[in-house]
Design an enzyme around this catalytic site. Structure first.
Site, short mmCIF file in Angstrom:
data_model
loop_
_atom_site.label_atom_id
_atom_site.label_comp_id
_atom_site.label_asym_id
_atom_site.label_seq_id
_atom_site.Cartn_x
_atom_site.Cartn_y
_atom_site.Cartn_z
N ALA B 70 0.87 -1.17 0.00
CA ALA B 70 0.00 0.00 0.00
C ALA B 70 0.91 1.22 0.00
CB ALA B 70 -0.91 -0.01 1.22
N ASN B 128 -2.55 3.89 -15.53
CA ASN B 128 -3.02 3.04 -14.44
C ASN B 128 -4.38 3.54 -13.95
OD1 ASN B 128 -3.42 1.77 -11.97
ND2 ASN B 128 -1.72 2.81 -10.96
N CYS B 131 -6.79 3.72 -9.75
CA CYS B 131 -6.83 4.76 -8.71
C CYS B 131 -8.25 5.21 -8.43
CB CYS B 131 -6.06 5.99 -9.18
SG CYS B 131 -4.49 5.61 -9.86
N GLY B 244 1.61 -10.15 -13.67
CA GLY B 244 1.02 -10.68 -12.45
C GLY B 244 1.74 -11.97 -12.08
N GLY B 245 2.70 -11.86 -11.17
CA GLY B 245 3.38 -13.05 -10.65
C GLY B 245 4.45 -13.64 -11.54
C1 FMN Z 1 5.59 -2.15 -4.41
C2 FMN Z 1 4.72 -2.05 -5.63
C3 FMN Z 1 4.41 -0.81 -6.17
C4 FMN Z 1 3.59 -0.70 -7.31
N1 FMN Z 1 3.33 0.54 -7.83
C5 FMN Z 1 2.62 0.64 -9.00
C6 FMN Z 1 2.44 1.91 -9.63
O1 FMN Z 1 2.94 2.93 -9.17
N2 FMN Z 1 1.69 1.95 -10.77
C7 FMN Z 1 1.15 0.82 -11.34
O2 FMN Z 1 0.52 0.91 -12.38
N3 FMN Z 1 1.33 -0.39 -10.76
C8 FMN Z 1 2.05 -0.51 -9.61
N4 FMN Z 1 2.25 -1.75 -9.05
C9 FMN Z 1 1.65 -2.94 -9.67
C10 FMN Z 1 2.64 -3.68 -10.56
O3 FMN Z 1 3.12 -2.85 -11.61
C11 FMN Z 1 2.01 -4.96 -11.15
O4 FMN Z 1 0.89 -4.59 -11.91
C12 FMN Z 1 1.55 -5.93 -10.08
O5 FMN Z 1 2.44 -5.91 -8.98
C13 FMN Z 1 1.41 -7.37 -10.60
O6 FMN Z 1 2.65 -7.87 -11.05
P1 FMN Z 1 3.64 -8.77 -10.13
O7 FMN Z 1 2.81 -9.86 -9.53
O8 FMN Z 1 4.69 -9.25 -11.07
O9 FMN Z 1 4.17 -7.87 -9.06
C14 FMN Z 1 3.06 -1.87 -7.91
C15 FMN Z 1 3.38 -3.12 -7.37
C16 FMN Z 1 4.21 -3.23 -6.26
C17 FMN Z 1 4.55 -4.60 -5.71
#
Ligand code: FMN
Ligand code: FAD
Ligand code: FES
Lengths: 246, 306
Positions: B70, B128, B131, B244-245
């Site tokens: 968060a 994104n 929000c 995602g993952g």
């Molecule tokens: C710490 C953190 C910060 C993130 N900040 C953003 C952000 O600023 N803008 C955005 O579009 N997604 C943000 N995300 C989401 C990631 O870009 C991604 O969509 C999401 O984590 C799923 O991918 P993953 O499972 O590989 O992490 C953030 C994710 C994490 C873990």
């Protein structure tokens, strides 16, 4: 920062819940006392941050308290096993402003990083006082190790079962030139209030990465937003918001 | 490198591997670890019109095979990104970058995108829409096809670069949102953002995260993300960027077989800062293992997902 595979040399209890682990491997990423390593553990997604307690050639010592899944798992690891670490994280303490008579103040598992710091300050010819705070006698560790370095080591226990009864603030020396503190936040705040000299305090935060990439650990200071993992964990007394809170 | 090349909305990528927004900052931390020019591109930290500190600490919690965050879109604001981060980036990254944009009103999205669209280094804008909309009681733009389309239209009207709408998985029907964006002129879509979740600390009996809830990401979400990418890729004719993952070269191939043109890697970078380097190095060998000559062939009927 570097990723290093350390080999466990030793992993043994110092108290009922606090362990000391000795590791062998590349310690060159560690450039200052107060830095930390972030440990990868099987089956756990996030790494666990633990302070550097001592460095000696290619030997790295960590001291950790078992509080949850990760540290419990760490305590069961055996000599010979490998440990994947991101090493040399964080800014560490700045020794240059210690003055002649610095005091090091640690509470509980805030004590370990002060050992490497004390060693470096003694090497630099400073008269080092160390104030160690624990809840009770059974939790005490490293008093003798600090004495062996040549420090004026003092101990306070909350229940009075060892040393002076009370908090670390009860055993502070007169007129230190600088303080270095690490421990739970209420202790840090009490130290901040008790001492007028300049100081450096080390903070904790839940971390996503430990190397400045995720903004998971950011706090506000008088000098801007700081990532505790990268711009900290050590903050200067002068930059804390506590200064503005009377 | 030929074998791993993909084309994302008119720009050739050496490989489909793209660090995801929020897990790679503006590149600095990783440029000290490896040559980040090996990446296809990367999506920088979600940028807003004004600077944001983000949410109170703790912002992070662990989850089985993943994490919650968060962070609350902490970023220095678009002007500082343009005056400080992009000039710094030009020294460490020599490819078009994906600019990730967030906003709390349609006007804010449009203005931030307009300013970033004018930057030569920016190749794509990733918008994104997870929000909250301050003018709609905080409901996320990404949960309402009408709002999602309105953001898309407003952004398209003031930009010339390809617009990729980044979708929230916290919806009943992600396909309807994807279609609304595509119909409103989006050049592509990316998915998924994090799944809303929470953890409670047994010792304090309180939520671990100060904000109470946080977004789940990491391997835990991979099957959900894959399913959504598959459904969306089938329903829209614009390119889909899958995430995602994703943590391995195998995961990248799976995402592409589900219909993704390129693949973003998020949380994996945080626990293994060399994750993207490793994935890129592993790709050719894993392609050999599964008899994949070129990644392009996956798009043109080489997959079972055709
Ligand atoms: C710490 C953190 C910060 C993130 N900040 C953003 C952000 O600023 N803008 C955005 O579009 N997604 C943000 N995300 C989401 C990631 O870009 C991604 O969509 C999401 O984590 C799923 O991918 P993953 O499972 O590989 O992490 C953030 C994710 C994490 C873990
Ligand atoms: C810079 C830094 C240095 C540290 N140095 C030491 C040290 O030298 N010795 C020591 O015993 N402890 C130290 N800690 C605290 C140590 O990181 C935690 O006790 C440990 O992460 C707990 O993990 P767990 O799996 O056992 O607990 P769990 O409660 O199961 O952990 C769940 C999650 O919360 C995180 N977490 C829980 N407590 C803390 C905490 N206090 N700080 C940060 N994250 C936490 C864990 O990393 C994990 O992601 C340090 C923390 C930081 C931030
Ligand atoms: S823990 Fe990721 S920036 Fe500090």
């Amino acid at each position: 920062m570097r990723q290093v595979n350390y080999t466990i040399l030793e992993n043994a209890p110092l108290t009922a819940s606090v362990y000391r682990m000795a590791l062998r491997g590349d310690t060159s990423p560690i450039t200052a006392p107060g830095q930390f390593v972030n440990l990868r553990l099987d089956g756990l997604y996030l790494r666990r941050p633990i302070s550097v307690c001592d460095v000696d050639g290619d030997m790295l010592t960590l001291i950790y308290k078992v509080v949850g899944k990760g540290t419990e798992q760490l305590s069961r690891m055996q000599p010979g096993e490998a440990l994947d670490a991101l090493s040399g994280l964080g800014n560490g303490y700045d020794l240059a402003c210690a003055g002649d008579r610095p005091v090091l103040i640690g509470g509980g598992v805030g004590v370990p990083p002060l050992y490497y710091l004390a060693k470096k300050l003694i090497e630099a010819g400073r008269a080092v006082a160390v104030c160690l705070g624990f809840n009770t006698r059974d939790e005490l560790f490293y008093e003798n190790e600090f004495r062996a370095l040549g420090c004026d080591a003092r101990v306070a226990t909350v229940d009075g079962s060892y040393g002076t009864k009370g908090f670390v603030t009860a055993i502070l020396p007169d007129a230190p030139t600088h303080y270095f503190a690490c421990g739970p936040e209420p202790m840090l705040k009490a130290v901040f209030r008790a001492l007028d000299c300049p100081g450096q305090l080390s903070f904790e935060a839940r971390m996503g990465c430990g190397f400045g990439a995720c903004m998971g650990c950011t706090c506000e200071t008088l000098t801007g937003y700081k990532r505790i993992c990268k711009d900290g964990p050590v903050m200067r007394k002068e930059e804390l918001l506590w200064n503005a809170q009377g | 490198m030929e074998r791993t090349r993909v084309n994302l909305l008119g720009i050739e990528l050496d490989n489909p591997v793209i660090p995801a927004s929020g897990t790679f900052g503006y590149g600095r931390e990783f440029a000290g670890l490896y040559d980040i020019d090996i990446l296809g591109t990367f999506s920088f930290k979600g940028t807003t019109l004004h600077p944001r500190l983000g949410n109170p600490l703790p912002r992070i919690a662990e989850a089985p095979s993943g994490m919650l965050n968060a962070v609350g879109l902490q970023n220095p604001g678009v002007d500082k990104v343009i005056s400080e981060e992009l000039p710094n980036l030009s020294k460490i990254f020599h490819k078009p970058v994906m600019a990730n944009v967030s906003g709390f009103s349609i006007e804010e999205y449009a203005e931030t995108c307009r300013r970033l669209d004018a930057c030569a280094q920016v190749g794509w804008l990733e918008v994104n829409i997870s929000c909250p909309n301050v003018h709609h009681g905080g409901m996320s733009f990404g949960t309402d096809p009408v709002q999602a389309a309105a953001v898309t239209k407003a952004v398209k009207a003031v930009t010339s670069k390809p617009i990729i709408m980044k979708l929230s998985p916290n919806v009943t029907d992600i396909v309807s949102i994807a279609k609304a964006c595509a119909d409103a002129g989006a050049d592509g879509v990316s998915l998924i953002n994090t799944l809303m979740g929470m953890r409670i600390d047994l010792r304090t009996r309180r939520p671990v995260i100060a904000n109470v809830t946080g977004g789940l990401s990491g391997p835990a979400v991979f099957p959900v993300a894959l399913r959504m990418v598959y459904q969306v890729a089938r329903a829209v004719s614009v390119p889909v960027v899958g995430m995602g993952g994703v943590s391995s070269a195998e995961d990248v191939l799976e995402m592409m077989m589900a219909g993704a043109t390129a693949v973003e890697v998020g949380a994996a970078n945080l626990v293994d800062p060399f994750a993207c380097k490793r994935i890129i190095e592993d790709l050719p060998g894993i392609m050999d293992k599964y008899g994949i000559e070129t990644l392009d062939s996956l798009k043109t009927g080489g997959s079972t997902a055709g």
